[in-house]
Motif scaffolding. Sequence first.
Motif, mmCIF file in Angstrom:
data_model
loop_
_atom_site.group_PDB
_atom_site.id
_atom_site.type_symbol
_atom_site.label_atom_id
_atom_site.label_comp_id
_atom_site.label_asym_id
_atom_site.label_seq_id
_atom_site.Cartn_x
_atom_site.Cartn_y
_atom_site.Cartn_z
ATOM 1 N N ASP A 76 20.369 12.351 15.265
ATOM 2 C CA ASP A 76 21.621 13.018 14.925
ATOM 3 C C ASP A 76 21.622 14.378 15.616
ATOM 4 N N LEU A 77 22.532 14.565 16.546
ATOM 5 C CA LEU A 77 22.518 15.782 17.342
ATOM 6 C C LEU A 77 22.762 17.028 16.496
ATOM 7 N N VAL A 78 23.587 16.897 15.464
ATOM 8 C CA VAL A 78 23.898 18.055 14.625
ATOM 9 C C VAL A 78 22.731 18.361 13.691
ATOM 10 N N ASP A 79 22.298 17.358 12.921
ATOM 11 C CA ASP A 79 21.257 17.591 11.924
ATOM 12 C C ASP A 79 19.935 18.020 12.559
ATOM 13 N N GLU A 80 19.632 17.487 13.746
ATOM 14 C CA GLU A 80 18.351 17.788 14.379
ATOM 15 C C GLU A 80 18.473 18.833 15.492
ATOM 16 N N ARG A 81 19.669 19.420 15.596
ATOM 17 C CA ARG A 81 19.913 20.532 16.523
ATOM 18 C C ARG A 81 19.497 20.161 17.943
ATOM 19 N N ILE A 82 19.992 19.013 18.388
ATOM 20 C CA ILE A 82 19.715 18.521 19.733
ATOM 21 C C ILE A 82 20.827 18.991 20.673
ATOM 22 N N ASP A 83 20.433 19.593 21.778
ATOM 23 C CA ASP A 83 21.411 20.033 22.769
ATOM 24 C C ASP A 83 21.879 18.890 23.655
ATOM 25 N N PRO B 256 28.628 4.698 24.588
ATOM 26 C CA PRO B 256 28.204 5.960 23.971
ATOM 27 C C PRO B 256 28.825 6.138 22.597
ATOM 28 N N SER B 257 28.211 6.953 21.776
ATOM 29 C CA SER B 257 28.700 7.178 20.412
ATOM 30 C C SER B 257 30.057 7.870 20.434
ATOM 31 N N PRO B 258 30.985 7.414 19.592
ATOM 32 C CA PRO B 258 32.274 8.106 19.514
ATOM 33 C C PRO B 258 32.094 9.508 18.943
ATOM 34 N N GLY B 259 32.934 10.407 19.381
ATOM 35 C CA GLY B 259 32.863 11.772 18.877
ATOM 36 C C GLY B 259 31.938 12.676 19.654
ATOM 37 N N LEU B 260 31.231 12.124 20.656
ATOM 38 C CA LEU B 260 30.339 12.935 21.481
ATOM 39 C C LEU B 260 30.832 12.925 22.930
ATOM 40 N N ILE B 261 30.500 13.981 23.650
ATOM 41 C CA ILE B 261 30.789 14.026 25.074
ATOM 42 C C ILE B 261 29.679 13.261 25.791
ATOM 43 N N ALA B 262 30.051 12.327 26.659
ATOM 44 C CA ALA B 262 29.061 11.504 27.357
ATOM 45 C C ALA B 262 29.267 11.597 28.860
ATOM 46 N N ARG B 263 28.190 11.834 29.577
ATOM 47 C CA ARG B 263 28.232 11.841 31.042
ATOM 48 C C ARG B 263 27.300 10.761 31.571
ATOM 49 N N MET C 279 22.813 -1.991 31.305
ATOM 50 C CA MET C 279 23.167 -0.952 30.362
ATOM 51 C C MET C 279 23.370 0.340 31.151
ATOM 52 N N THR C 280 23.816 1.374 30.462
ATOM 53 C CA THR C 280 24.114 2.635 31.125
ATOM 54 C C THR C 280 23.306 3.754 30.489
ATOM 55 N N VAL C 281 22.811 4.643 31.321
ATOM 56 C CA VAL C 281 22.115 5.841 30.845
ATOM 57 C C VAL C 281 23.144 6.966 30.758
ATOM 58 N N TYR C 282 23.320 7.495 29.559
ATOM 59 C CA TYR C 282 24.261 8.591 29.343
ATOM 60 C C TYR C 282 23.499 9.842 28.907
ATOM 61 N N GLY C 283 24.003 10.981 29.320
ATOM 62 C CA GLY C 283 23.635 12.249 28.705
ATOM 63 C C GLY C 283 24.732 12.605 27.719
ATOM 64 N N VAL C 284 24.401 12.700 26.434
ATOM 65 C CA VAL C 284 25.426 12.960 25.423
ATOM 66 C C VAL C 284 25.155 14.306 24.750
ATOM 67 N N TYR C 285 26.249 15.012 24.457
ATOM 68 C CA TYR C 285 26.138 16.309 23.804
ATOM 69 C C TYR C 285 27.373 16.519 22.954
ATOM 70 N N ILE C 286 27.376 17.582 22.175
ATOM 71 C CA ILE C 286 28.384 17.718 21.127
ATOM 72 C C ILE C 286 29.714 18.204 21.653
ATOM 73 N N SER C 287 29.714 19.212 22.513
ATOM 74 C CA SER C 287 30.982 19.819 22.904
ATOM 75 C C SER C 287 30.861 20.518 24.244
ATOM 76 N N ARG C 288 31.953 20.532 24.995
ATOM 77 C CA ARG C 288 31.991 21.302 26.230
ATOM 78 C C ARG C 288 32.171 22.795 25.957
ATOM 79 N N LYS C 289 32.674 23.115 24.770
ATOM 80 C CA LYS C 289 32.917 24.505 24.433
ATOM 81 C C LYS C 289 31.591 25.236 24.229
ATOM 82 N N GLN C 290 31.530 26.434 24.732
ATOM 83 C CA GLN C 290 30.335 27.275 24.582
ATOM 84 C C GLN C 290 29.083 26.595 25.117
#
Length: 309
Positions: A132-139, A148-155, A263-274
């Motif tokens: 969990d990116l939020v709970d575990e403070r993953i950048d 990719p998981s909905p609600g996350l930015i995926a590249r 399958m696809t390798v994604y880099g996922v993160y929470i937000s483009r802001k900040q």
Amino acid sequence: MDRLTAMRVFAEVAERGSLTAAAQRLDMSRAMVSRYLAELEAWLGTRLLHRTTRAVSLTDAGNDALPRCREMLGIADDLASASNAGSTPRGLLRVACSTSLGQAFLAAAVTRFIVRHPGVAIDLVVADRTVDLVDERIDLAIRVTTEPSPGLIARKLATCHSVVCAAPSYLQRHGTPERAEDLALHNCLTYTYFGKSLWQFTHNGVPLGVPVGGNLSANEVNVVFAATLAGAGISMQPVYSALPHLRDGTLRALLPDYVPREMTVYGVYISRKQMPSALRALIDDLVLQFRTGLFEDTGYPGRGAAPLA
């Protein structure tokens, strides 16, 4: 009062529905979050949130204020990004990935990155589960998936090819499957949480699902891989893990006419802001490294020297 920070606190609470979750994301105490909210409400002269012991919800005034706060935060972030565009990446990044990907590729990739950017430190969180990116403070999380998981930015970073393989010792004892359907007659090693009973292929352009089974499964990818090397059975492995062993002969690729599902390798993160300059630099760097590493160089005995299409 720092009104921009207060608005950012308000937006985080509104998005997550929890003062505690917002405090964790913002690296603040819950009391500080409450203080910023109270000061913002005092400045605006209205109540923005309904608070109960179980939930937080927006008032009518909060619904009106939220898009305006987000707009102002977006403008502030754009200005900050423009002023920091040429800044040197610095700071700590927490990056999550699977065990096999970390060992086969990512540990070396992030090492090359921090050599080029000595102001950045990376905490590599290796786990064979979806963090969990939020709970575990993953950048940044590197995930191999079909979606990719909905609600996350995926590249997208790369395409992940797989190969059905076995050790020569197993094939000497049990023979070599010629068709995907022959796998039903073999001991197939599987992952507890992925593809335990059905392996997906494409054969002559036609999708094919093949039921498989065996006497060994595990919830950790490296255990299945080690068992395959030891001759316990046949398994489906990502090419990035199996490639060195396919080339030195300790594993053999099977069923060359059957292409396992990609399958696809994604880099996922929470937000483009900040987005910190260090995170932006790391993602851009990984895009290039995935293109020149194990994910592009996929020629091996049994598949041919050309990269997989």
